[in-house]
Design a protein around this motif. Structure first.
Motif, PDB file in Angstrom:
ATOM      1  N   GLN A   2       6.649  12.520  -4.655  1.00  0.00           N
ATOM      2  CA  GLN A   2       7.458  13.159  -3.611  1.00  0.00           C
ATOM      3  C   GLN A   2       7.503  12.353  -2.314  1.00  0.00           C
ATOM      4  O   GLN A   2       8.150  12.777  -1.358  1.00  0.00           O
ATOM      5  CB  GLN A   2       6.879  14.580  -3.323  1.00  0.00           C
ATOM      6  CG  GLN A   2       6.842  15.478  -4.546  1.00  0.00           C
ATOM      7  CD  GLN A   2       8.215  15.696  -5.127  1.00  0.00           C
ATOM      8  OE1 GLN A   2       9.194  15.842  -4.401  1.00  0.00           O
ATOM      9  NE2 GLN A   2       8.304  15.734  -6.471  1.00  0.00           N
ATOM     10  N   THR A   3       6.801  11.201  -2.292  1.00  0.00           N
ATOM     11  CA  THR A   3       6.742  10.402  -1.051  1.00  0.00           C
ATOM     12  C   THR A   3       8.126   9.865  -0.695  1.00  0.00           C
ATOM     13  O   THR A   3       8.870   9.389  -1.552  1.00  0.00           O
ATOM     14  CB  THR A   3       5.769   9.222  -1.227  1.00  0.00           C
ATOM     15  OG1 THR A   3       4.482   9.739  -1.588  1.00  0.00           O
ATOM     16  CG2 THR A   3       5.652   8.421   0.058  1.00  0.00           C
ATOM     17  N   SER A   4       8.451   9.928   0.600  1.00  0.00           N
ATOM     18  CA  SER A   4       9.767   9.457   1.077  1.00  0.00           C
ATOM     19  C   SER A   4       9.841   7.929   1.051  1.00  0.00           C
ATOM     20  O   SER A   4       8.850   7.228   1.306  1.00  0.00           O
ATOM     21  CB  SER A   4      10.014   9.965   2.499  1.00  0.00           C
ATOM     22  OG  SER A   4      11.175   9.375   3.037  1.00  0.00           O
ATOM     23  N   LEU A   5      11.042   7.414   0.782  1.00  0.00           N
ATOM     24  CA  LEU A   5      11.274   5.959   0.776  1.00  0.00           C
ATOM     25  C   LEU A   5      11.445   5.402   2.186  1.00  0.00           C
ATOM     26  O   LEU A   5      11.292   4.200   2.419  1.00  0.00           O
ATOM     27  CB  LEU A   5      12.525   5.665  -0.058  1.00  0.00           C
ATOM     28  CG  LEU A   5      12.934   4.185  -0.213  1.00  0.00           C
ATOM     29  CD1 LEU A   5      11.834   3.382  -0.914  1.00  0.00           C
ATOM     30  CD2 LEU A   5      14.250   4.073  -0.964  1.00  0.00           C
ATOM     31  N   GLN A   6      11.722   6.268   3.126  1.00  0.00           N
ATOM     32  CA  GLN A   6      12.075   5.822   4.475  1.00  0.00           C
ATOM     33  C   GLN A   6      10.989   4.973   5.151  1.00  0.00           C
ATOM     34  O   GLN A   6      11.301   3.939   5.733  1.00  0.00           O
ATOM     35  CB  GLN A   6      12.404   7.041   5.347  1.00  0.00           C
ATOM     36  CG  GLN A   6      12.937   6.656   6.727  1.00  0.00           C
ATOM     37  CD  GLN A   6      13.401   7.878   7.510  1.00  0.00           C
ATOM     38  OE1 GLN A   6      13.381   9.006   6.999  1.00  0.00           O
ATOM     39  NE2 GLN A   6      13.822   7.652   8.739  1.00  0.00           N
ATOM     40  N   PRO A   7       9.691   5.347   5.089  1.00  0.00           N
ATOM     41  CA  PRO A   7       8.664   4.496   5.727  1.00  0.00           C
ATOM     42  C   PRO A   7       8.616   3.089   5.130  1.00  0.00           C
ATOM     43  O   PRO A   7       8.411   2.108   5.854  1.00  0.00           O
ATOM     44  CB  PRO A   7       7.369   5.266   5.457  1.00  0.00           C
ATOM     45  CG  PRO A   7       7.788   6.674   5.243  1.00  0.00           C
ATOM     46  CD  PRO A   7       9.117   6.595   4.555  1.00  0.00           C
ATOM     47  N   VAL A   8       8.809   3.018   3.792  1.00  0.00           N
ATOM     48  CA  VAL A   8       8.790   1.698   3.152  1.00  0.00           C
ATOM     49  C   VAL A   8       9.974   0.862   3.626  1.00  0.00           C
ATOM     50  O   VAL A   8       9.834  -0.335   3.940  1.00  0.00           O
ATOM     51  CB  VAL A   8       8.813   1.838   1.615  1.00  0.00           C
ATOM     52  CG1 VAL A   8       8.910   0.461   0.955  1.00  0.00           C
ATOM     53  CG2 VAL A   8       7.578   2.566   1.125  1.00  0.00           C
ATOM     54  N   ASP A  12       0.835  -1.218   0.000  1.00  0.00           N
ATOM     55  CA  ASP A  12       0.000   0.000   0.000  1.00  0.00           C
ATOM     56  C   ASP A  12       0.863   1.258   0.000  1.00  0.00           C
ATOM     57  O   ASP A  12       0.556   2.252  -0.695  1.00  0.00           O
ATOM     58  CB  ASP A  12      -0.929  -0.007   1.217  1.00  0.00           C
ATOM     59  CG  ASP A  12      -2.116  -0.948   1.024  1.00  0.00           C
ATOM     60  OD1 ASP A  12      -2.379  -1.329  -0.137  1.00  0.00           O
ATOM     61  OD2 ASP A  12      -2.766  -1.319   2.032  1.00  0.00           O
ATOM     62  N   ARG A  13       1.960   1.243   0.747  1.00  0.00           N
ATOM     63  CA  ARG A  13       2.855   2.411   0.769  1.00  0.00           C
ATOM     64  C   ARG A  13       3.506   2.626  -0.603  1.00  0.00           C
ATOM     65  O   ARG A  13       3.651   3.757  -1.068  1.00  0.00           O
ATOM     66  CB  ARG A  13       3.943   2.232   1.835  1.00  0.00           C
ATOM     67  CG  ARG A  13       3.450   2.442   3.253  1.00  0.00           C
ATOM     68  CD  ARG A  13       3.005   3.892   3.473  1.00  0.00           C
ATOM     69  NE  ARG A  13       2.473   4.094   4.789  1.00  0.00           N
ATOM     70  CZ  ARG A  13       3.205   4.530   5.816  1.00  0.00           C
ATOM     71  NH1 ARG A  13       4.482   4.775   5.654  1.00  0.00           N
ATOM     72  NH2 ARG A  13       2.641   4.713   7.002  1.00  0.00           N
ATOM     73  N   ILE A  14       3.905   1.497  -1.214  1.00  0.00           N
ATOM     74  CA  ILE A  14       4.512   1.600  -2.553  1.00  0.00           C
ATOM     75  C   ILE A  14       3.489   2.125  -3.558  1.00  0.00           C
ATOM     76  O   ILE A  14       3.804   2.965  -4.402  1.00  0.00           O
ATOM     77  CB  ILE A  14       5.060   0.228  -2.990  1.00  0.00           C
ATOM     78  CG1 ILE A  14       6.260  -0.169  -2.117  1.00  0.00           C
ATOM     79  CG2 ILE A  14       5.462   0.253  -4.462  1.00  0.00           C
ATOM     80  CD1 ILE A  14       6.769  -1.568  -2.366  1.00  0.00           C
ATOM     81  N   THR A  15       2.260   1.636  -3.464  1.00  0.00           N
ATOM     82  CA  THR A  15       1.194   2.099  -4.372  1.00  0.00           C
ATOM     83  C   THR A  15       0.946   3.590  -4.199  1.00  0.00           C
ATOM     84  O   THR A  15       0.785   4.347  -5.182  1.00  0.00           O
ATOM     85  CB  THR A  15      -0.104   1.319  -4.100  1.00  0.00           C
ATOM     86  OG1 THR A  15       0.151  -0.093  -4.223  1.00  0.00           O
ATOM     87  CG2 THR A  15      -1.190   1.710  -5.089  1.00  0.00           C
ATOM     88  N   GLU A  16       0.929   4.063  -2.946  1.00  0.00           N
ATOM     89  CA  GLU A  16       0.752   5.485  -2.684  1.00  0.00           C
ATOM     90  C   GLU A  16       1.925   6.289  -3.243  1.00  0.00           C
ATOM     91  O   GLU A  16       1.763   7.393  -3.783  1.00  0.00           O
ATOM     92  CB  GLU A  16       0.632   5.726  -1.172  1.00  0.00           C
ATOM     93  CG  GLU A  16      -0.654   5.205  -0.562  1.00  0.00           C
ATOM     94  CD  GLU A  16      -0.653   5.343   0.950  1.00  0.00           C
ATOM     95  OE1 GLU A  16       0.308   5.964   1.487  1.00  0.00           O
ATOM     96  OE2 GLU A  16      -1.579   4.820   1.605  1.00  0.00           O
TER      97      GLU A  16
END
Length: 602
Positions: free
Chosen positions: A66-72, A56-60
């Motif tokens: 501009q989404t950060s890679l850190q949460p993934v 879901d994070r990757i899809t978002e």
């Protein structure tokens, strides 16, 4: 109907007893296994949920550049940690299971050994007992551990399955229902073939024992000379192969039918997976669930199907093992025929050794032939009695009764006035020193071979050396590489073989080790000795039988001439009695036997 219900309840009882057995033998390891099961059941759910979050994070992120890679990365790191913990738990569980299996296997073998020692000689003369023992030995060593492991695995799968089932049910109850229905045919097939395997296994037991017997004939030393001299190897090998081929073909046929049935039922389960996938894909296309949820539910369904199949497989395995473990507990439930008195009488502190046979008759179990009939005689304390007669006259059987390896069919045997049936068998046997005609060849050290005659002196070399000197075997022992520490027989490294006569002297030394026992029994004590060695042993016997009640059985009548009294048996009946001179004067059966033997020495 009631019998079937009783049978199922009995199988449940055997499962419970098997679980108790494992708990008694390995309580700490069993507890560790349970804890590991709980921990391993939680991790699959955590892994599924983390997979959903990652997707879901990757899809978002795809829709929002501009989404950060850190949460993934953080979620991936947590998922990796969960996977590593799972690997560690599986490795630890494998070690615990192996350790538990080794301990339980030895524990079960000890139970089998104890029961084998406890049961009477009668069982060893019954072919059905050997079938029973074979079934217990081949299955019982590992079945209890398998049963407990199946219980643990069933608990692991069930806990995980409950969580996944609730997850799927919250999504769509129809998918949860598909999951259950698809696994049932596989379970039913497993049950059906477990029953067939068990029935076949019972039928195979006599054939497997016979095949094992032929294998033993070919591979063991006892028959090695005749196998080669009579060219029997090919014959016995052919019979072994015939028996094994019949069993092998039946096993392969059963396995083929089982594999075919399982492939059909497994195909239906595979169709169920793709049906569920189609339903989930439809929901995703309608926008009802995210891509991450689709992956999570699909993996959950696949995992749930695997867990359900495993759970049902474990249940079927428990059922199968309950069938096989039944033989083990039925073996343990065998009861000795020689009954220990509830309140056994006690022999006098100083046993005189008076033996009385009062109208004793005996027939072996499952035989209509009477071996002994109405034997009535008394052996006074300190008297040396010889028992002679043709083969089958009942001489050795008489000794078995005196040692209370059997009880008389009729009449009574008394020791110092006390019926043997009122005494503990162990108390009777501790007062008897005996050498049987078929004495054992222990592949142990010389000291141990003699020491088994009196385990109280097992580690005491001095009386063992004295017994060896009396038996005229010490000169041979001292010539061996390690003397009394030399291993006898060739089954183990550095073992030394003895001649038949030397082995017999070792057996005689065992009886001499019990010099303080008031009753001495010698069954064919000099059958393998040369004339000079026989004369030396007889001279020693004359000294050792003084003030001891002694019974000597021998076909070599030169051995019995010194006896105070000679009993002559024929077809289980006592037909003559007297000393050597008296019996020769009667010119009866004894005189005929003696003169027949003496004829060859003239």
């Amino acid at each position: 109907m009631m019998a079937a219900i009783a049978s199922r309840l009995q199988r449940l009882l055997y499962l419970r007893k098997a679980a108790q057995l494992v708990w008694r033998s390995t309580p700490k390891l069993t507890l560790a296994n349970i804890v590991l099961v709980f921990l391993q059941s939680v991790l699959p759910l955590a892994s599924l949920y983390l997979t959903k979050l990652i997707i879901d994070r990757i899809t978002e992120g795809i829709s929002t550049p501009q989404t950060s890679l850190q949460p993934v990365l953080l979620l991936i790191a947590i998922a990796a940690l969960v996977a590593i913990i799972g690997d560690g738990l599986r490795s630890l569980a494998g070690w615990v299971s192996e350790a538990q299996s080794q301990i339980v296997t030895d524990y079960v073998q000890n139970l089998l050994h104890s029961k084998s020692i406890e049961v009477d000689l009668e069982y060893y003369e019954n072919a059905q007992y050997y079938d029973f023992l074979h079934q217990a030995q081949t299955e019982a060593s590992y079945r209890p551990t398998v049963i407990v492991n199946r219980f643990i695995q069933l608990g692991n799968s069930s806990l995980s399955l409950i969580g996944i089932g609730l997850l799927l049910f919250s999504f769509d109850w129809a998918i949860a229902l598909i999951l259950i229905i698809a696994a049932i045919p596989v379970f039913l097939v497993r049950l059906r073939f477990s029953q067939q395997l068990y029935r076949q296994w019972q039928q195979w037991t006599p054939q497997e024992r016979m095949a094992h017997y032929y294998s033993t004939l070919i591979t063991q030393v006892d028959h090695a000379k005749e196998i080669r001299l009579f060219d029997l190897g090919e014959l016995f090998g052919r019979r072994f192969n015939t028996l094994r081929q019949a069993i092998r073909q039946q096993r392969i046929s059963l396995s083929a039918r089982r594999s075919f049935a399982e492939s059909i039922t497994q195909s239906s389960a595979t169709l169920a997976v793709f049906t569920a996938f189609a339903l989930m894909a439809d929901r995703a296309l309608m926008g009802a669930i995210t891509i991450g949820s689709l992956v999570m539910y699909y993996q959950a369904f696949q995992r749930g199907q695997t867990l359900l199949r495993e759970s049902l497989s474990y249940l079927a395995s428990l059922y199968e093992n309950s069938l096989f473990i039944a033989n083990f507990y039925q073996f343990l439930d065998l009861k000795p025929m020689i009954v220990e008195p509830i309140k056994p009488a006690r022999l006098p502190a100083t046993l005189e050794g008076r033996i009385e046979f009062d109208r004793v008759s005996f027939s072996y179990p499952r035989s209509e032939r009477s071996v002994l009939e109405q034997l009535k005689f008394t052996i006074e304390p300190g008297e040396t009695i010889a028992i002679v007669g043709e083969n089958g006259a009942g001489k050795t059987t008489l000794i078995k009764l005196l040692c209370r390896l059997y009880d008389p069919t009729a009449g009574a045997i008394r020791l110092d006035g006390i019926d043997l049936r009122d005494l503990s068998p162990s108390e009777i046997r501790t007062n008897i020193s005996i050498v049987f005609q078929d004495y054992a060849h222990y592949h142990l050290t010389v000291q141990e071979n003699i020491g088994v005659g009196d385990i109280q002196n097992w580690d005491n070399l001095a009386p063992i050396q004295q017994a060896a000197q009396w038996a005229k075997i010490e000169p041979t022992i001292l010539k061996l590489p390690q003397g009394y520490d030399t291993i006898l027989g060739k089954q183990f490294i550095n073992g030394e073989e003895l001649s038949i006569g030397e082995w017999q002297k070792v057996a005689i030394a065992r009886s001499f080790l019990r010099q303080n026992h008031p009753i001495l029994i010698l069954d064919e004590p000099t059958s393998a000795l040369d004339p000079q060695a026989e004369a030396e042993i007889l001279e020693q016997l004359n000294q050792l039988t003084q003030k001891r009640t002694s019974i000597i059985i021998s076909h070599r009548l030169s051995t019995v001439k010194f006896a105070d009294r000679i009993l002559v048996l024929k077809e289980g009946k006592m037909v003559e009695t007297g000393n050597h001179r008296q019996l020769m004067e009667k010119s009866g059966i004894y005189a005929t036997l003696f003169n027949t033997q003496a004829h060859y020495y003239r």
